[in-house]
Write a protein that holds these residues in place. Sequence first.
Motif, PDB file in Angstrom:
ATOM      1  N   ILE A  37     100.233 123.047 -45.435  1.00 10.08           N
ATOM      2  CA  ILE A  37     100.895 121.858 -44.909  1.00 10.08           C
ATOM      3  C   ILE A  37      99.881 121.118 -44.052  1.00 10.08           C
ATOM      4  CG2 ILE A  37     102.684 120.991 -43.361  1.00 10.08           C
ATOM      5  CD1 ILE A  37     104.416 123.353 -44.184  1.00 10.08           C
ATOM      6  N   LEU A  38      99.631 119.863 -44.402  1.00 10.28           N
ATOM      7  CA  LEU A  38      98.661 119.053 -43.676  1.00 10.28           C
ATOM      8  C   LEU A  38      99.376 117.980 -42.872  1.00 10.28           C
ATOM      9  CD1 LEU A  38      95.537 118.533 -43.371  1.00 10.28           C
ATOM     10  CD2 LEU A  38      95.852 116.735 -45.096  1.00 10.28           C
ATOM     11  N   LEU A  39      99.234 118.035 -41.553  1.00  8.08           N
ATOM     12  CA  LEU A  39      99.715 116.944 -40.694  1.00  8.08           C
ATOM     13  C   LEU A  39      98.733 115.803 -40.892  1.00  8.08           C
ATOM     14  CD1 LEU A  39     100.467 119.019 -37.452  1.00  8.08           C
ATOM     15  CD2 LEU A  39     101.909 118.708 -39.490  1.00  8.08           C
ATOM     16  N   ASN A  40      99.188 114.707 -41.490  1.00  5.43           N
ATOM     17  CA  ASN A  40      98.249 113.714 -42.004  1.00  5.43           C
ATOM     18  C   ASN A  40      98.384 112.356 -41.316  1.00  5.43           C
ATOM     19  OD1 ASN A  40      96.166 112.802 -43.627  1.00  5.43           O
ATOM     20  ND2 ASN A  40      97.522 112.243 -45.312  1.00  5.43           N
ATOM     21  N   ARG A  41      98.077 112.361 -40.011  1.00  2.61           N
ATOM     22  CA  ARG A  41      97.948 111.110 -39.258  1.00  2.61           C
ATOM     23  C   ARG A  41      96.620 111.145 -38.504  1.00  2.61           C
ATOM     24  NH1 ARG A  41     101.576 109.479 -35.192  1.00  2.61           N
ATOM     25  NH2 ARG A  41     101.201 107.349 -35.947  1.00  2.61           N
ATOM     26  N   PRO A  42      95.517 111.245 -39.229  1.00  4.00           N
ATOM     27  CA  PRO A  42      94.221 111.423 -38.556  1.00  4.00           C
ATOM     28  C   PRO A  42      93.856 110.288 -37.614  1.00  4.00           C
ATOM     29  CG  PRO A  42      93.905 110.863 -40.870  1.00  4.00           C
ATOM     30  CD  PRO A  42      95.362 111.174 -40.699  1.00  4.00           C
ATOM     31  N   GLU A  43      94.312 109.072 -37.928  1.00  2.00           N
ATOM     32  CA  GLU A  43      94.002 107.927 -37.077  1.00  2.00           C
ATOM     33  C   GLU A  43      94.668 108.048 -35.709  1.00  2.00           C
ATOM     34  OE1 GLU A  43      98.003 107.227 -38.625  1.00  2.00           O
ATOM     35  OE2 GLU A  43      96.145 107.970 -39.541  1.00  2.00           O
ATOM     36  N   ALA A  44      95.724 108.864 -35.621  1.00  2.71           N
ATOM     37  CA  ALA A  44      96.437 109.087 -34.357  1.00  2.71           C
ATOM     38  C   ALA A  44      96.294 110.537 -33.906  1.00  2.71           C
ATOM     39  CB  ALA A  44      97.915 108.717 -34.517  1.00  2.71           C
ATOM     40  N   MET A  45      95.267 111.213 -34.427  1.00  2.55           N
ATOM     41  CA  MET A  45      95.025 112.614 -34.095  1.00  2.55           C
ATOM     42  C   MET A  45      96.276 113.455 -34.347  1.00  2.55           C
ATOM     43  SD  MET A  45      92.648 112.049 -30.692  1.00  2.55           S
ATOM     44  CE  MET A  45      91.983 113.705 -30.578  1.00  2.55           C
ATOM     45  N   ARG A  80      97.828 122.846 -40.992  1.00  2.00           N
ATOM     46  CA  ARG A  80      96.570 122.293 -40.491  1.00  2.00           C
ATOM     47  C   ARG A  80      96.763 120.827 -40.129  1.00  2.00           C
ATOM     48  NH1 ARG A  80      91.258 124.396 -43.504  1.00  2.00           N
ATOM     49  NH2 ARG A  80      90.520 123.411 -41.600  1.00  2.00           N
ATOM     50  N   GLY A  81      95.790 120.287 -39.417  1.00  2.00           N
ATOM     51  CA  GLY A  81      95.789 118.875 -39.110  1.00  2.00           C
ATOM     52  C   GLY A  81      94.645 118.176 -39.817  1.00  2.00           C
ATOM     53  N   ALA A  82      94.855 116.926 -40.216  1.00  2.00           N
ATOM     54  CA  ALA A  82      93.811 116.152 -40.879  1.00  2.00           C
ATOM     55  C   ALA A  82      92.835 115.583 -39.854  1.00  2.00           C
ATOM     56  CB  ALA A  82      94.440 115.020 -41.683  1.00  2.00           C
ATOM     57  N   GLY A  83      91.603 115.361 -40.289  1.00  3.08           N
ATOM     58  CA  GLY A  83      90.631 114.663 -39.457  1.00  3.08           C
ATOM     59  C   GLY A  83      90.005 115.482 -38.356  1.00  3.08           C
ATOM     60  N   GLY A  84      90.108 116.804 -38.440  1.00  2.18           N
ATOM     61  CA  GLY A  84      89.430 117.652 -37.461  1.00  2.18           C
ATOM     62  C   GLY A  84      90.217 117.960 -36.210  1.00  2.18           C
ATOM     63  N   ASN A  85      91.477 117.558 -36.166  1.00  4.39           N
ATOM     64  CA  ASN A  85      92.339 117.889 -35.030  1.00  4.39           C
ATOM     65  C   ASN A  85      93.651 118.462 -35.541  1.00  4.39           C
ATOM     66  OD1 ASN A  85      90.920 116.822 -32.539  1.00  4.39           O
ATOM     67  ND2 ASN A  85      90.936 114.986 -33.836  1.00  4.39           N
ATOM     68  N   PHE A  86      94.226 119.386 -34.760  1.00  3.08           N
ATOM     69  CA  PHE A  86      95.528 119.941 -35.116  1.00  3.08           C
ATOM     70  C   PHE A  86      96.599 118.898 -34.807  1.00  3.08           C
ATOM     71  CE2 PHE A  86      99.128 122.979 -34.391  1.00  3.08           C
ATOM     72  CZ  PHE A  86      99.176 123.459 -35.693  1.00  3.08           C
ATOM     73  N   SER A  87      96.875 118.659 -33.539  1.00  2.00           N
ATOM     74  CA  SER A  87      97.796 117.596 -33.130  1.00  2.00           C
ATOM     75  C   SER A  87      97.706 117.416 -31.623  1.00  2.00           C
ATOM     76  CB  SER A  87      99.245 117.927 -33.506  1.00  2.00           C
ATOM     77  OG  SER A  87     100.143 116.965 -32.951  1.00  2.00           O
ATOM     78  N   VAL A  88      97.693 116.159 -31.200  1.00  5.45           N
ATOM     79  CA  VAL A  88      97.627 115.869 -29.760  1.00  5.45           C
ATOM     80  C   VAL A  88      99.007 115.775 -29.126  1.00  5.45           C
ATOM     81  CG1 VAL A  88      95.387 114.746 -29.816  1.00  5.45           C
ATOM     82  CG2 VAL A  88      97.454 113.382 -30.222  1.00  5.45           C
ATOM     83  N   GLY A  89     100.055 116.019 -29.908  1.00  5.40           N
ATOM     84  CA  GLY A  89     101.407 115.992 -29.331  1.00  5.40           C
ATOM     85  C   GLY A  89     102.159 114.742 -29.731  1.00  5.40           C
ATOM     86  N   GLY A  90     103.182 114.425 -28.966  1.00  4.44           N
ATOM     87  CA  GLY A  90     104.041 113.295 -29.300  1.00  4.44           C
ATOM     88  C   GLY A  90     103.313 111.966 -29.304  1.00  4.44           C
ATOM     89  N   ASP A  91     103.726 111.086 -30.182  1.00  2.32           N
ATOM     90  CA  ASP A  91     103.141 109.752 -30.286  1.00  2.32           C
ATOM     91  C   ASP A  91     103.706 108.874 -29.168  1.00  2.32           C
ATOM     92  OD1 ASP A  91     102.978 106.900 -31.139  1.00  2.32           O
ATOM     93  OD2 ASP A  91     102.001 107.782 -32.901  1.00  2.32           O
ATOM     94  N   PHE A  92     102.848 108.539 -28.205  1.00  2.00           N
ATOM     95  CA  PHE A  92     103.299 107.769 -27.041  1.00  2.00           C
ATOM     96  C   PHE A  92     103.794 106.379 -27.426  1.00  2.00           C
ATOM     97  CE2 PHE A  92     101.080 109.862 -23.126  1.00  2.00           C
ATOM     98  CZ  PHE A  92     101.783 111.021 -23.386  1.00  2.00           C
ATOM     99  N   ASN A  93     103.182 105.763 -28.431  1.00  2.00           N
ATOM    100  CA  ASN A  93     103.618 104.426 -28.830  1.00  2.00           C
ATOM    101  C   ASN A  93     105.045 104.456 -29.362  1.00  2.00           C
ATOM    102  OD1 ASN A  93     101.177 103.146 -28.170  1.00  2.00           O
ATOM    103  ND2 ASN A  93     100.272 103.686 -30.138  1.00  2.00           N
TER     104      ASN A  93
END
Length: 263
Positions: A25-33, A61-74
């Motif tokens: 499973i790939l978390l695929n929002r690399p532009e938003a970490m 896993r996370g896309a773009g070299g990061n797992f996840s930075v947490g909730g999307d503040f925007n």
Amino acid sequence: MSGTDTSAGVSAVVETSIDDRVGTILLNRPEAMNAITVALGTQLEAALRTLEPQVDVIVIRGAGGNFSVGGDFNELQSLRAQGREAMAPLFANFARACATIVELDVPVIAAVEGFAMAGGFELMQSVDIVLVHEKAKVADTHSNHGMVPGGGSTQRLPRVVGKQRALAHILTGDRLSAADAVAWGLAYKVIPASEFDSEVSDFAHKLAGKDRTALARSKRLVHAGLELPLSDGIAMEADTVLDHLSEDTSGGGIEAFTEKKGS
């Protein structure tokens, strides 16, 4: 294949793939970490449930070299402006995805690299096994932003690392290294950068080669036992092992071992 909330017209932010009996499973929002949104929580739960009958192990896993930075503040700010009820799905969807992991018969592994912060750190706590990149940075950073954890940290973290470490960490938001994560019991193994992808794959495929029913029962015993007095957990284990050994399909490993030893 990919997990997509097509009914709501939302594009896929979670993708899935299968290699032999290992699902990824790939978390695929690399532009938003890989920040967590309402859609990501929904699609993560769906991906977990869709993959389980098709595979013997799941890797997140996370896309773009990061797992996840947490909730999307925007997204959170937009929902917050609409009121309490509008914010609820962001936390409820993610909570359901994390809770689903415990329900699955297959082991769920988090392959953590880059940043695993706040909700990403909470997702780490929800899986069965964590493999962590040597340069990963993990933390519950909610307090650094004047926030309260909303993905399970206040409940899961004390159960994993104890009250002192959990409370101090949640209140300070201090970053932990990969070595710290292993020392605290938050991760199983630190993997060198040059070997990360191959070792994650080897580890997952090794697990996938084991008896699915045996792994499922062991996983269930561990998770259920954490909610029970020790004596009840021991009794549950005894019943389970007797059930397992009484089934026609449960003796293959024992028979193979005894035959090899006798030859």
